[in-house]
Design a protein around this motif. Structure first.
Motif, short mmCIF file in Angstrom:
data_model
loop_
_atom_site.label_atom_id
_atom_site.label_comp_id
_atom_site.label_asym_id
_atom_site.label_seq_id
_atom_site.Cartn_x
_atom_site.Cartn_y
_atom_site.Cartn_z
N ASN A 104 0.89 -1.22 0.16
CA ASN A 104 -0.09 0.09 0.00
C ASN A 104 1.01 1.30 -0.04
O ASN A 104 0.34 2.05 -0.63
CB ASN A 104 -1.05 0.00 1.26
CG ASN A 104 -2.09 -1.15 0.97
OD1 ASN A 104 -2.40 -1.51 0.04
ND2 ASN A 104 -2.86 -1.31 2.21
N TYR A 108 0.69 4.90 -2.63
CA TYR A 108 0.60 5.91 -2.23
C TYR A 108 1.74 6.89 -2.70
O TYR A 108 1.45 8.04 -3.23
CB TYR A 108 0.53 6.15 -0.70
CG TYR A 108 -0.57 5.52 0.05
CD1 TYR A 108 -1.64 5.17 -0.57
CD2 TYR A 108 -0.32 4.93 1.41
CE1 TYR A 108 -2.89 4.60 0.03
CE2 TYR A 108 -1.26 4.22 1.95
CZ TYR A 108 -2.57 4.13 1.62
OH TYR A 108 -3.75 3.35 2.03
N ALA A 120 -10.10 7.59 3.33
CA ALA A 120 -10.09 6.18 3.78
C ALA A 120 -11.12 5.90 4.88
O ALA A 120 -11.41 6.69 5.52
CB ALA A 120 -8.46 5.89 3.95
N GLY A 127 -11.23 -0.03 9.00
CA GLY A 127 -10.29 0.10 8.24
C GLY A 127 -8.95 -0.45 8.69
O GLY A 127 -9.00 -1.08 9.84
N THR A 130 -2.58 0.61 7.60
CA THR A 130 -2.18 1.31 6.35
C THR A 130 -3.05 2.11 5.60
O THR A 130 -2.59 2.82 4.71
CB THR A 130 -1.56 0.21 5.57
OG1 THR A 130 -2.70 -0.56 5.07
CG2 THR A 130 -0.69 -0.79 5.88
N HIS A 131 -3.98 2.20 6.18
CA HIS A 131 -5.03 3.41 5.53
C HIS A 131 -5.07 4.60 6.20
O HIS A 131 -6.04 5.47 6.40
CB HIS A 131 -6.62 2.60 5.46
CG HIS A 131 -6.75 1.21 4.83
ND1 HIS A 131 -8.01 0.57 4.60
CD2 HIS A 131 -5.85 0.64 3.75
CE1 HIS A 131 -7.45 -0.20 4.17
NE2 HIS A 131 -6.51 -0.24 3.44
N PHE A 144 -4.90 12.29 5.78
CA PHE A 144 -5.79 11.08 5.54
C PHE A 144 -7.07 11.81 6.27
O PHE A 144 -7.04 12.37 7.20
CB PHE A 144 -5.45 9.89 6.32
CG PHE A 144 -4.55 8.99 5.36
CD1 PHE A 144 -5.16 7.76 4.64
CD2 PHE A 144 -3.38 9.04 5.50
CE1 PHE A 144 -4.34 7.04 3.94
CE2 PHE A 144 -2.51 8.26 4.71
CZ PHE A 144 -3.09 7.30 3.83
N ARG A 146 -11.15 10.69 6.98
CA ARG A 146 -12.04 9.51 7.24
C ARG A 146 -13.67 9.46 6.85
O ARG A 146 -14.30 10.46 6.95
CB ARG A 146 -12.02 9.26 9.03
CG ARG A 146 -10.61 9.58 9.65
CD ARG A 146 -9.73 8.36 9.23
NE ARG A 146 -8.39 8.38 9.61
CZ ARG A 146 -7.48 7.52 9.31
NH1 ARG A 146 -7.56 6.92 8.14
NH2 ARG A 146 -6.09 7.89 9.76
N VAL A 174 -9.70 5.60 -0.85
CA VAL A 174 -9.27 4.30 -0.68
C VAL A 174 -10.46 3.48 -0.08
O VAL A 174 -11.10 3.87 0.72
CB VAL A 174 -8.12 4.29 0.16
CG1 VAL A 174 -7.80 2.72 0.74
CG2 VAL A 174 -7.03 4.81 -0.35
N CYS A 175 -10.97 2.22 -0.49
CA CYS A 175 -11.72 1.32 0.11
C CYS A 175 -11.00 0.03 0.69
O CYS A 175 -10.26 -0.16 -0.10
CB CYS A 175 -13.06 1.34 -0.67
SG CYS A 175 -12.87 0.39 -2.12
N ASP A 203 -8.11 -1.86 -1.35
CA ASP A 203 -7.19 -2.77 -0.63
C ASP A 203 -8.39 -4.08 -0.50
O ASP A 203 -8.81 -3.92 0.48
CB ASP A 203 -6.59 -2.13 0.62
CG ASP A 203 -5.69 -3.07 1.22
OD1 ASP A 203 -5.68 -4.37 1.18
OD2 ASP A 203 -5.08 -2.58 2.36
#
Length: 420
Positions: A104, A108, A120, A127, A130-131, A144, A146, A174-175, A203
């Motif tokens: 991951n 990025y 993410a 989650g 790594t998100h 990030f 949320r 990102v999902c 992911d």
């Protein structure tokens, strides 16, 4: 060299490590693995991980290596890439990531700039670290923001997600999840990302095998730019990572993995992944994926009948999260320890908006990939649910736990561990 000779050499050179190895093998045989991110690797995978490919450095890519002697490493990496693309209907595959986290990170760092905003899933709502968890390095490098689940039913709140996206204008959406018991409609994420001009990344590390088996949706079919998955978990391969992407991102992804983030790939791992992708394309593996989902539904239903509260009320995939505080008056750490004592391996797990700390959360997480790999079915899920509920209601009574452990071992004795 025969296996007995290898064990004899290890017994002579390092008996302590051999004792630990044999202890772990005995633990896996006698107990039952219910952590959804763990599985039993194909026997062929174990063979390749201990093969001569362990000895070879192969920095670079097929046809463009820095060292000589690459005839066979080029062959296995090319096969791994071709098989991965065919299996997941992808334009391009990079099979070199050493595990899920660098996999991951490579995405990025290859497609974004430091400081860019990424939308993410919140860690506490399902989650992954790594998100963008604040304790991760990626959480320090990128911004990030949320999205969360709806407290009414535990499903993703897409209206709230769309609102956050419009406000934050992320460069990537990102999902993916580590403890979300439902499937996604990836088209919903794609619409949100398109609306704000963001790239899309899924992911699917937990459900990569179920996507390969065509029993769960494939984000690439919905037009996602990138999909990542680990190669163990539901795929039953080696511990490693896989990046699949559209052709337009291939060069950036490859350069981000090497030389951007990693040095030489582990070619024994690449060889094992290549064989995994071939096995995952067979009818037998599709039957396995179907059985994993059927067993998860059966286990969830059996627990619900025993008045166990499940986050989201059930499951669409291979995992479920039990609220053990509400169900048994125990925190997740105590529940995990009690189940360890009856030879059921689980992991403590935070639940959405958990009032308890991560090391003593309100939930535990269960999954069916490993039990299914041993050949278990609906009848066994009923017995597993009974052992779980009776253990967590036993209050730590040693005599009761001894009887329950005997039931676990009677169950596992009928279903050998593949490869052991």
């Amino acid at each position: 060299m025969p296996q007995s000779a290898e064990r004899a050499e290890l017994a002579a050179s390092d008996p302590e490590i051999l004792a630990a190895l044999e202890g772990e093998e005995a633990r896996q045989r006698a107990g039952l693995e219910l952590i959804p991110s763990e599985n039993y690797a194909f026997p062929e995978v174990l063979t390749l991980l201990g093969s001569a490919f362990t000895n070879k450095y192969s920095e670079g890519y097929p046809g463009r290596r820095y060292y000589g002697g690459q005839e066979y490493t080029d062959r296995i990496e090319s096969l791994a890439r071709e098989r991965a693309c065919a299996l997941f209907r992808a334009d391009h595959a990079n099979v070199q990531p050493l595990s899920g986290s660098p996999m991951n990170q490579a995405v990025y760092l290859g497609l974004l700039e430091p400081g860019d905003t990424i939308l993410a899933m919140d860690l506490s709502h399902g989650g992954h670290l790594t998100h963008g968890a604040p304790v991760s390095h990626m959480g320090r490098i990128f911004n990030f923001v949320r999205y969360k689940t709806d407290p009414r039913d535990g499903a993703i709140d897409f209206e709230a997600l769309r609102k956050v996206a419009r406000e934050a204008k992320p460069k990537m959406v990102v999902c993916g999840y580590s403890s979300y018991p439902r499937d996604y409609d990836y088209a919903d994420f794609k619409r949100v990302a398109d609306e704000v001009g963001a790239l899309t990344m899924a992911d699917v590390s937990h459900i990569g095998g179920l996507i390969a088996a065509n029993v769960m949706r494939n984000p690439l079919d919905a037009g996602f730019d990138v999909m990542t998955t680990t190669t163990h978990k539901s795929l039953r391969g080696p511990r490693g990572g896989l990046i699949l992407c559209k052709a337009e991102f291939a060069k950036k992804i490859d350069a981000s993995v090497f030389p951007g983030l990693q040095g030489g790939p582990h070619m024994n791992q690449v060889a094992a992944a290549a064989t995994t992708f071939r096995l995952a394309a067979t009818p037998a593996f599709r039957a396995y994926g179907t059985a994993v989902l059927a067993n998860a539904r059966a286990l969830a239903a059996a627990l619900t009948r025993r008045q166990v509260k499940l986050v989201t009320g059930g499951t669409d995939n291979h995992l479920m999260v039990l609220d053990v505080v509400q169900s048994f008056g125990l925190d997740g750490a105590k529940a995990q320890a009690a189940l360890d004592r009856v030879d059921l391996t689980t992991n403590k797990q935070v639940i959405p908006d958990d009032p308890l700390p991560p090391m003593r959360p309100s939930g535990i997480r269960l999954g069916t990939p490993a039990a299914t790999a041993r050949g278990m079915g609906a009848a066994e899920m009923e017995e597993i649910a009974a052992i779980i509920a009776e253990t967590l209601r036993a209050g730590g009574d040693a005599e009761a736990e001894a009887l329950l452990a005997a039931r676990t071992r009677a169950l596992t004795a009928r279903f050998p561990v593949p490869g052991l």
